[in-house]
Design an enzyme around this catalytic site. Structure first.
Site, PDB file in Angstrom:
ATOM      1  N   ALA A 134     -20.164  46.784  53.035  1.00 52.05           N
ATOM      2  CA  ALA A 134     -21.163  47.848  52.936  1.00 52.05           C
ATOM      3  C   ALA A 134     -22.462  47.377  52.274  1.00 52.05           C
ATOM      4  CB  ALA A 134     -20.584  49.037  52.176  1.00 52.05           C
ATOM      5  N   ARG A 146      -6.436  48.592  55.308  1.00 52.27           N
ATOM      6  CA  ARG A 146      -7.584  49.491  55.321  1.00 52.27           C
ATOM      7  C   ARG A 146      -7.939  49.907  56.753  1.00 52.27           C
ATOM      8  NH1 ARG A 146     -13.722  47.123  54.752  1.00 52.27           N
ATOM      9  NH2 ARG A 146     -14.737  49.138  54.625  1.00 52.27           N
ATOM     10  N   GLU A 182     -23.935  35.952  59.686  1.00 50.00           N
ATOM     11  CA  GLU A 182     -23.447  37.277  59.288  1.00 50.00           C
ATOM     12  C   GLU A 182     -22.360  37.726  60.272  1.00 50.00           C
ATOM     13  OE1 GLU A 182     -26.665  40.121  59.033  1.00 50.00           O
ATOM     14  OE2 GLU A 182     -25.305  41.832  59.080  1.00 50.00           O
ATOM     15  N   PRO A 184     -17.063  43.735  49.629  1.00 46.47           N
ATOM     16  CA  PRO A 184     -16.221  44.816  49.136  1.00 46.47           C
ATOM     17  C   PRO A 184     -15.277  45.401  50.183  1.00 46.47           C
ATOM     18  CG  PRO A 184     -18.509  45.518  49.298  1.00 46.47           C
ATOM     19  CD  PRO A 184     -18.496  44.036  49.480  1.00 46.47           C
ATOM     20  N   ASN A 185     -14.070  45.660  49.700  1.00 51.69           N
ATOM     21  CA  ASN A 185     -12.995  46.318  50.468  1.00 51.69           C
ATOM     22  C   ASN A 185     -12.355  45.408  51.522  1.00 51.69           C
ATOM     23  OD1 ASN A 185     -13.274  48.939  49.143  1.00 51.69           O
ATOM     24  ND2 ASN A 185     -15.235  49.041  50.191  1.00 51.69           N
ATOM     25  N   ASN A 227     -19.490  38.143  55.438  1.00 50.55           N
ATOM     26  CA  ASN A 227     -19.298  39.564  55.757  1.00 50.55           C
ATOM     27  C   ASN A 227     -19.475  40.306  54.444  1.00 50.55           C
ATOM     28  OD1 ASN A 227     -18.550  42.141  56.400  1.00 50.55           O
ATOM     29  ND2 ASN A 227     -16.694  41.556  57.521  1.00 50.55           N
ATOM     30  N   ARG A 253     -24.776  52.425  59.326  1.00 54.54           N
ATOM     31  CA  ARG A 253     -24.274  51.055  59.496  1.00 54.54           C
ATOM     32  C   ARG A 253     -25.107  50.251  60.492  1.00 54.54           C
ATOM     33  NH1 ARG A 253     -19.195  51.272  56.884  1.00 54.54           N
ATOM     34  NH2 ARG A 253     -18.299  53.349  57.063  1.00 54.54           N
ATOM     35  N   HIS A 298     -25.725  46.989  54.257  1.00 53.29           N
ATOM     36  CA  HIS A 298     -26.612  48.104  54.576  1.00 53.29           C
ATOM     37  C   HIS A 298     -27.432  48.563  53.375  1.00 53.29           C
ATOM     38  CE1 HIS A 298     -23.866  47.948  57.895  1.00 53.29           C
ATOM     39  NE2 HIS A 298     -22.856  48.372  57.160  1.00 53.29           N
ATOM     40  N   ARG A 316     -20.950  52.729  65.309  1.00 57.16           N
ATOM     41  CA  ARG A 316     -20.440  53.568  64.225  1.00 57.16           C
ATOM     42  C   ARG A 316     -21.566  54.448  63.643  1.00 57.16           C
ATOM     43  NH1 ARG A 316     -16.954  49.977  60.313  1.00 57.16           N
ATOM     44  NH2 ARG A 316     -16.301  52.064  59.626  1.00 57.16           N
ATOM     45  N   HIS A 351     -19.477  40.867  61.235  1.00 57.18           N
ATOM     46  CA  HIS A 351     -18.846  42.176  61.020  1.00 57.18           C
ATOM     47  C   HIS A 351     -17.688  42.314  61.986  1.00 57.18           C
ATOM     48  CE1 HIS A 351     -21.950  43.310  58.282  1.00 57.18           C
ATOM     49  NE2 HIS A 351     -22.833  42.838  59.156  1.00 57.18           N
ATOM     50  N   ILE A 352     -16.573  42.707  61.443  1.00 55.14           N
ATOM     51  CA  ILE A 352     -15.347  42.845  62.241  1.00 55.14           C
ATOM     52  C   ILE A 352     -15.513  43.958  63.276  1.00 55.14           C
ATOM     53  CG2 ILE A 352     -12.890  43.464  62.084  1.00 55.14           C
ATOM     54  CD1 ILE A 352     -13.094  42.287  59.125  1.00 55.14           C
ATOM     55  N   SER A 353     -16.029  45.076  62.819  1.00 52.59           N
ATOM     56  CA  SER A 353     -16.227  46.220  63.712  1.00 52.59           C
ATOM     57  C   SER A 353     -17.605  46.133  64.371  1.00 52.59           C
ATOM     58  CB  SER A 353     -16.102  47.522  62.923  1.00 52.59           C
ATOM     59  OG  SER A 353     -17.147  47.614  61.969  1.00 52.59           O
ATOM     60  N   ASP A 410     -32.166  38.597  49.509  1.00 54.52           N
ATOM     61  CA  ASP A 410     -33.013  37.628  48.790  1.00 54.52           C
ATOM     62  C   ASP A 410     -32.239  36.349  48.474  1.00 54.52           C
ATOM     63  OD1 ASP A 410     -35.201  39.303  48.856  1.00 54.52           O
ATOM     64  OD2 ASP A 410     -35.090  39.893  46.746  1.00 54.52           O
ATOM     65  N   TYR A 467     -10.261  48.096  61.604  1.00 46.71           N
ATOM     66  CA  TYR A 467     -10.286  46.693  61.183  1.00 46.71           C
ATOM     67  C   TYR A 467      -9.044  45.889  61.576  1.00 46.71           C
ATOM     68  CZ  TYR A 467     -14.201  48.441  58.439  1.00 46.71           C
ATOM     69  OH  TYR A 467     -15.389  49.018  58.063  1.00 46.71           O
TER      70      TYR A 467
HETATM   71  C1  DQA Z   1     -17.951  45.715  57.993  1.00 45.70           C
HETATM   72  C2  DQA Z   1     -18.823  46.880  58.450  1.00 45.70           C
HETATM   73  C3  DQA Z   1     -19.449  47.588  57.273  1.00 45.70           C
HETATM   74  O1  DQA Z   1     -20.238  48.686  57.706  1.00 45.70           O
HETATM   75  C4  DQA Z   1     -18.368  48.139  56.352  1.00 45.70           C
HETATM   76  O2  DQA Z   1     -18.944  48.736  55.217  1.00 45.70           O
HETATM   77  C5  DQA Z   1     -17.384  47.095  55.968  1.00 45.70           C
HETATM   78  C6  DQA Z   1     -16.917  46.151  56.978  1.00 45.70           C
HETATM   79  C7  DQA Z   1     -17.206  45.058  59.176  1.00 45.70           C
HETATM   80  O3  DQA Z   1     -16.705  43.947  58.985  1.00 45.70           O
HETATM   81  O4  DQA Z   1     -17.089  45.658  60.243  1.00 45.70           O
HETATM   82  O5  DQA Z   1     -16.888  47.077  54.844  1.00 45.70           O
HETATM   83  O6  DQA Z   1     -18.789  44.723  57.417  1.00 45.70           O
END
Ligand code: DQA
Length: 139
Positions: free
Chosen positions: A74, A17, A95, A9-10, A71, A108, A77, A104, A97-99, A84, A22
Site C-alpha cells: 500500500a 491474506r 516495481e 506491508p502485509n 513490492n 490503487r 500509493h 481494483r 504488484h501481484i494483483s 525519493d 493474492y
Molecule cells: C499489492 C497491491 C497494493 O495495492 C496492496 O496494497 C498490496 C499488494 C499487490 O501486490 O498487488 O498490499 O502491492
C-alpha cells in the site's frame, strides 16, 4: 548477479491474506522455488511492514546490488519518501504488484514509485517476481 526482493506491508501474510486476490501460496515456499530455478543468482529477500525500514534497506543495498524487485504494498500509493529513496539509489528497481491494481479500487491506480523505476509488472500473481528477475537477467 545479486538481486534483492523487498516486500512491503502485509505481504508477510501471503497465502493467508485475501487468497482470492493474492493466491494461496506463502512467499517463503515461492521464494524457495525461485531460488531453485535460478541457482546462479544470489536472491536476497527482505520484508517489512514499516516504511522507514523499507527506505533503510533501499539505502543499504541500493548502491551495490544489480537489481531491486520492490513490492511496496500500500505504500506504493502513498509514499513520496520511498519514491525519493528509489531516485536516490543507483541500483535499478523493478516495481511488482501481484494483483492487477488497475482493475481494483481507484486509490490503487496511482503509484508514486513507478516514475523512478526501470519497469513495472502488475497482475501476474507471484509469477511477477520471476518476470522481474527475467528482466534483470536479460537486461
Ligand atoms: C499489492 C497491491 C497494493 O495495492 C496492496 O496494497 C498490496 C499488494 C499487490 O501486490 O498487488 O498490499 O502491492
Amino acid at each position: 548477479m545479486r538481486l534483492i526482493i523487498i516486500n512491503g506491508p502485509n505481504l508477510n501474510l501471503l497465502g493467508k491474506r485475501e487468497p482470492n486476490v493474492y493466491g494461496n501460496e506463502g512467499f517463503e515456499s515461492y521464494l524457495e522455488k525461485l531460488r531453485g530455478a535460478y541457482p546462479a543468482l544470489d536472491i536476497a529477500c527482505f520484508q517489512s511492514n514499516s516504511e522507514g525500514a523499507i527506505i533503510d534497506k533501499l539505502h543499504e543495498v541500493g548502491f551495490s546490488v544489480d537489481g531491486v524487485i520492490l513490492n511496496a504494498g500500500a505504500y506504493t500509493h502513498t509514499s513520496i519518501a520511498i519514491a525519493d529513496a528509489i531516485a536516490a539509489i543507483t541500483s535499478p528497481v523493478v516495481e511488482v504488484h501481484i494483483s492487477n491494481v488497475h482493475a481494483r479500487e481507484p486509490f490503487r491506480h496511482h503509484s508514486y514509485l513507478s516514475k523512478n523505476c526501470k519497469g513495472v509488472l502488475v497482475g501476474f500473481g507471484l509469477d511477477g517476481y520471476r518476470l522481474a528477475i527475467e528482466s534483470f537477467v536479460h537486461a
